[in-house]
Scaffold this active site. Structure first.
Site, PDB file in Angstrom:
ATOM      1  N   ASP A   1       0.849  -1.189   0.000  1.00  0.00           N
ATOM      2  CA  ASP A   1       0.000   0.000   0.000  1.00  0.00           C
ATOM      3  C   ASP A   1       0.893   1.251   0.000  1.00  0.00           C
ATOM      4  OD1 ASP A   1       0.953   0.255   2.612  1.00  0.00           O
ATOM      5  OD2 ASP A   1      -0.914  -0.406   3.524  1.00  0.00           O
ATOM      6  N   ALA A   2       0.316   2.396   0.206  1.00  0.00           N
ATOM      7  CA  ALA A   2       1.067   3.658   0.156  1.00  0.00           C
ATOM      8  C   ALA A   2       2.157   3.729   1.221  1.00  0.00           C
ATOM      9  CB  ALA A   2       0.110   4.837   0.303  1.00  0.00           C
TER      10      ALA A   2
END
Length: 153
Positions: A24-25
């Protein structure tokens, strides 16, 4: 590459490297991607036993579908980690297989997640439940070093 200290056929290990697309980020593996890694482990386990899923569909008319998943997340994996997906057959029923699976981080042995996945055998044409073919059950039992389905409980 099956592994186990007690019985080399009891579990099957499959390596997975974490890529950017898996994270994810924050650079942490997105939780749903663990399900993909577990799927790979089960597919490769079946392949190691000599069964290709496309051949089972073509020759036996069966497919496998996930029926139930219970998964506990323990610690995060991050970009570039090398993981081991460990799969073991916990139960074999008339029309289903239940796997005990875990994902370990190779660098320190940390348990990232563990759980149970139940897959149902279904007819490829009707998508209705169907008994596991006898030859497949026999092959799975031989490949996992078990003498009968009851010995797995």
């Amino acid at each position: 590459m099956p592994t186990s200290r007690d019985d080399p056929k009891a579990t099957f290990d499959w390596p997975v490297r974490i890529y950017y697309e898996d994270t994810d980020a924050a650079g942490v593996v997105f939780y749903a991607n663990y399900l993909r890694f577990l799927e790979r482990g089960r597919s490769e386990w079946l392949r190691a036993l000599g069964y290709e899923q496309d051949a089972l569909r073509r020759d036996e008319g069966i497919l496998f579908t996930v029926r139930r998943v219970e998964l506990d997340y323990r610690t995060s994996a991050v970009f570039n980690d090398l993981l081991t997906v460990r799969s073991g057959l916990a139960h074999i029923g008339g029309a289903s297989l239940t796997f005990a699976q875990e994902i370990l981080r190779d660098a320190d042995g940390a348990l990232c997640c563990q759980g149970a996945v139940n897959v149902a055998c279904i007819d490829a044409g009707t998508l209705r439940p169907r008994r596991l073919p006898v030859a497949l059950v026999t092959g799975i039992l031989a490949g996992t070093g078990r003498s009968s389905p009851a010995s797995m409980e």
